[in-house]
Motif scaffolding. Sequence first.
Motif, PDB file in Angstrom:
ATOM      1  N   UNK A   1     -38.318   7.436 -58.408  1.00 49.19           N
ATOM      2  CA  UNK A   1     -39.531   7.114 -59.032  1.00 49.19           C
ATOM      3  C   UNK A   1     -40.430   6.550 -58.275  1.00 49.19           C
ATOM      4  N   UNK A   2     -39.985   5.651 -57.499  1.00 49.41           N
ATOM      5  CA  UNK A   2     -40.939   4.973 -56.172  1.00 49.41           C
ATOM      6  C   UNK A   2     -41.499   5.927 -55.518  1.00 49.41           C
ATOM      7  N   UNK A   3     -40.484   6.960 -54.662  1.00 47.84           N
ATOM      8  CA  UNK A   3     -41.239   7.775 -53.902  1.00 47.84           C
ATOM      9  C   UNK A   3     -42.104   8.750 -54.545  1.00 47.84           C
ATOM     10  N   UNK A   4     -41.807   9.250 -55.810  1.00 47.01           N
ATOM     11  CA  UNK A   4     -43.078  10.150 -56.460  1.00 47.01           C
ATOM     12  C   UNK A   4     -44.119   9.535 -56.871  1.00 47.01           C
ATOM     13  N   UNK A   5     -44.057   8.029 -56.935  1.00 45.89           N
ATOM     14  CA  UNK A   5     -45.281   7.294 -57.350  1.00 45.89           C
ATOM     15  C   UNK A   5     -46.045   7.154 -55.830  1.00 45.89           C
ATOM     16  N   UNK A   6     -45.549   6.630 -54.830  1.00 43.46           N
ATOM     17  CA  UNK A   6     -46.100   6.556 -53.567  1.00 43.46           C
ATOM     18  C   UNK A   6     -46.848   7.797 -53.030  1.00 43.46           C
ATOM     19  N   UNK A   7     -46.044   9.053 -53.126  1.00 45.83           N
ATOM     20  CA  UNK A   7     -46.594  10.324 -52.799  1.00 45.83           C
ATOM     21  C   UNK A   7     -47.533  10.822 -53.573  1.00 45.83           C
ATOM     22  N   UNK A   8     -47.769  10.522 -54.985  1.00 43.05           N
ATOM     23  CA  UNK A   8     -48.712  10.996 -55.722  1.00 43.05           C
ATOM     24  C   UNK A   8     -50.037  10.084 -55.453  1.00 43.05           C
ATOM     25  N   UNK A   9     -50.174   8.740 -55.107  1.00 45.44           N
ATOM     26  CA  UNK A   9     -51.177   8.052 -54.794  1.00 45.44           C
ATOM     27  C   UNK A   9     -51.443   8.336 -53.548  1.00 45.44           C
ATOM     28  N   UNK A  10     -50.572   8.658 -52.444  1.00 42.93           N
ATOM     29  CA  UNK A  10     -50.993   9.161 -51.047  1.00 42.93           C
ATOM     30  C   UNK A  10     -51.825  10.465 -51.128  1.00 42.93           C
ATOM     31  N   UNK A  11     -51.225  11.296 -51.884  1.00 39.60           N
ATOM     32  CA  UNK A  11     -51.944  12.801 -52.131  1.00 39.60           C
ATOM     33  C   UNK A  11     -53.493  12.575 -52.476  1.00 39.60           C
ATOM     34  N   UNK A  12     -53.679  11.875 -53.618  1.00 41.19           N
ATOM     35  CA  UNK A  12     -55.196  11.781 -54.010  1.00 41.19           C
ATOM     36  C   UNK A  12     -55.762  10.734 -53.075  1.00 41.19           C
ATOM     37  N   UNK A  13     -55.237  10.072 -52.002  1.00 40.98           N
ATOM     38  CA  UNK A  13     -55.647   9.457 -51.136  1.00 40.98           C
ATOM     39  C   UNK A  13     -56.653   8.261 -51.999  1.00 40.98           C
ATOM     40  N   UNK A  14     -55.818   7.585 -52.708  1.00 39.89           N
ATOM     41  CA  UNK A  14     -56.486   6.243 -53.419  1.00 39.89           C
ATOM     42  C   UNK A  14     -55.838   5.251 -52.707  1.00 39.89           C
ATOM     43  N   UNK A  15     -56.647   4.335 -52.349  1.00 45.26           N
ATOM     44  CA  UNK A  15     -56.449   2.828 -51.812  1.00 45.26           C
ATOM     45  C   UNK A  15     -56.416   1.820 -52.500  1.00 45.26           C
ATOM     46  N   UNK A  16     -55.258   1.477 -52.963  1.00 46.40           N
ATOM     47  CA  UNK A  16     -55.075   0.332 -53.794  1.00 46.40           C
ATOM     48  C   UNK A  16     -55.001  -0.776 -52.813  1.00 46.40           C
ATOM     49  N   UNK A  17     -55.669  -2.064 -53.155  1.00 45.50           N
ATOM     50  CA  UNK A  17     -55.678  -3.409 -52.185  1.00 45.50           C
ATOM     51  C   UNK A  17     -54.136  -3.951 -52.567  1.00 45.50           C
ATOM     52  N   UNK A  18     -53.997  -3.833 -53.995  1.00 50.33           N
ATOM     53  CA  UNK A  18     -52.525  -4.019 -54.101  1.00 50.33           C
ATOM     54  C   UNK A  18     -51.812  -3.289 -55.264  1.00 50.33           C
ATOM     55  N   UNK A  19     -50.467  -3.087 -55.316  1.00 49.40           N
ATOM     56  CA  UNK A  19     -50.062  -1.948 -56.081  1.00 49.40           C
ATOM     57  C   UNK A  19     -48.764  -2.455 -56.587  1.00 49.40           C
ATOM     58  N   UNK A  20     -48.378  -2.076 -57.817  1.00 50.63           N
ATOM     59  CA  UNK A  20     -46.907  -2.562 -58.540  1.00 50.63           C
ATOM     60  C   UNK A  20     -46.445  -1.438 -58.851  1.00 50.63           C
ATOM     61  N   UNK A  21     -45.189  -1.074 -58.840  1.00 51.55           N
ATOM     62  CA  UNK A  21     -44.642   0.194 -59.142  1.00 51.55           C
ATOM     63  C   UNK A  21     -43.316  -0.531 -59.883  1.00 51.55           C
ATOM     64  N   UNK A  22     -43.051  -0.346 -61.254  1.00 54.14           N
ATOM     65  CA  UNK A  22     -41.959  -0.761 -61.952  1.00 54.14           C
ATOM     66  C   UNK A  22     -41.462   0.122 -62.611  1.00 54.14           C
TER      67      UNK A  22
END
Length: 154
Positions: free
Chosen positions: A77-98
Motif C-alpha cells: 500500500x505504501x509503495x503504491x501510494x508513493x509511486x502514484x504521487x511520484x508519477x503525477x509529480x506532486x510535491x507534498x511538503x508533508x505527507x502521511x500514508x495510513x
Amino acid sequence: MNSRSRRSRRGVRPVVRDRGSYTLESLLCVIVLLPLMGLIAAWGLAGVFDSTVGNAAAAAARGASQASDADTALQRGRDAAEASLRQDKRNCTSRSISIDTSGFDRPLGEPASVTATITCTIPLSQLSVPGMPGSKTLTATATSSLDQYADRTE
C-alpha cells in the motif's frame, strides 16, 4: 443644452471628451482581473492536486488488498501510494500514508476490507501564484475489499 455640440441628422448631440479614460479603464480591469484569474487557476490546480491524492489513496488500498497478509499489505500500500504521487509529480511538503489492515484479522468467509488514508500538505505558492503564503492540506480515503475466501496468513 451644452454650448459645445454638433448637429447631425438625428438632432443635436453633445461632444464627449474622454481622453485617457480607455487607458484608465484598461488599467483598472487588469488590476482586478489578473488576481482573480490567478485565484481561479489556483482553485483549479487545487482540484488537480485533490484528484491526485484521491488516486494515490485508491492505488494504496488496491495494492494492499491484493496482499496475503497484513505486513505485506502495509508495504504494498505504501509503495503504491508513493509511486502514484511520484508519477503525477506532486510535491507534498508533508505527507502521511495510513493503511488500516485490520480486515486481515477477520475469519475467512466474512467480508473484510483495507482502508488507505493519505494526507498531503501543499504550499499555495506551488499552485499558481508565486509567493502566495500559506498551505493547503488535502486528505483522501479509499477502501478496497479483501477476497473473502483467500488465505489470510499472519
